[in-house]
Write a protein that holds these residues in place. Structure first.
Motif, short mmCIF file in Angstrom:
data_model
loop_
_atom_site.label_atom_id
_atom_site.label_comp_id
_atom_site.label_asym_id
_atom_site.label_seq_id
_atom_site.Cartn_x
_atom_site.Cartn_y
_atom_site.Cartn_z
N ILE A 21 0.74 -1.38 0.06
CA ILE A 21 -0.12 -0.07 -0.02
C ILE A 21 0.80 1.19 0.13
N TRP A 22 1.92 1.24 0.99
CA TRP A 22 3.01 2.52 0.81
C TRP A 22 3.37 2.73 -0.47
N TYR A 73 0.77 4.19 -2.88
CA TYR A 73 0.44 5.50 -2.43
C TYR A 73 1.60 6.59 -2.92
N CYS A 74 2.99 6.15 -2.80
CA CYS A 74 4.02 6.85 -3.33
C CYS A 74 3.80 6.88 -4.72
N LEU A 116 1.19 6.85 -6.89
CA LEU A 116 0.15 7.37 -7.27
C LEU A 116 0.01 8.91 -6.64
N THR A 117 0.70 9.24 -5.68
CA THR A 117 0.94 10.40 -5.39
C THR A 117 1.18 11.42 -6.35
N ILE A 123 -2.91 14.80 -0.03
CA ILE A 123 -2.90 14.27 1.22
C ILE A 123 -4.06 14.44 1.69
N PHE A 165 -6.05 11.12 1.20
CA PHE A 165 -5.74 10.02 1.96
C PHE A 165 -6.27 10.16 3.13
N TYR A 195 3.61 13.24 6.55
CA TYR A 195 2.90 12.87 5.25
C TYR A 195 3.09 14.09 4.57
N ASN A 212 5.06 14.08 0.52
CA ASN A 212 4.20 14.57 -0.63
C ASN A 212 4.96 15.68 -1.10
#
Length: 150
Positions: free
Chosen positions: A15-16, A19-20, A22-23, A33, A36, A78, A82
């Motif tokens: 997931i991390w 997340y990284c 897709l951010t 953020i 999320f 976070y 980001n």
């Protein structure tokens, strides 16, 4: 003896990574953020709603202060991550993040007022060393060309 913790750690790592990646794509130069945090908040409220503990726990001053400080640290962490992903030098961000296991272990030890075993620290060192070896192996041509110039 507790396979669930390993399964959750593995899922968390996936997931991390998602997340990284897709951010940067979803954000398009902006910091997504808030999306999320809304997802996390909804998930936690649903968990509380469907759990057997239907009432909120009572909050005293120490618990409230801990909650405020922890949520501030998480939010700032976070946000900084980001901003680094969207606008910063991703390579430097990745290299700096390899030391996260050491820093988080030290902070957890201080907050929880506990001592961590030597095997824990050996594991932390191995995770950090493994991360650095991975980075070195994927960036070997860049590193080699840097030393040839200097």
């Amino acid at each position: 003896s507790n396979p669930l913790s390993y399964i959750l750690a593995f899922i968390g790592a996936i997931i991390w990574a998602l997340y990284c990646v897709l951010t940067k794509k979803i954000g398009k130069g902006q910091n997504p953020i808030s999306i999320f945090f809304i997802g996390v908040a909804l998930t936690l409220w649903l968990k509380l709603f469907f759990s057997s503990q239907a009432v909120l726990p009572t909050l005293d001053l120490n618990t409230t202060l801990s909650l405020v400080f922890a949520s501030t640290a998480i939010g700032l962490g976070y946000a900084a991550w980001n901003i680094g992903i969207i606008h910063g030098n991703t390579t430097m961000l990745v290299v700096a993040s390899y030391f996260t296991p050491i820093i988080s272990s030290l902070l957890a030890m201080l907050v929880l007022q506990t001592e961590l075993s030597i095997s824990f620290w050996q594991g932390t060192a191995m995770v950090t060393a493994g991360s650095l070896i991975c980075w070195l192996s994927t960036n070997w041509t860049v590193i080699r060309s840097y030393f040839k110039k200097n």
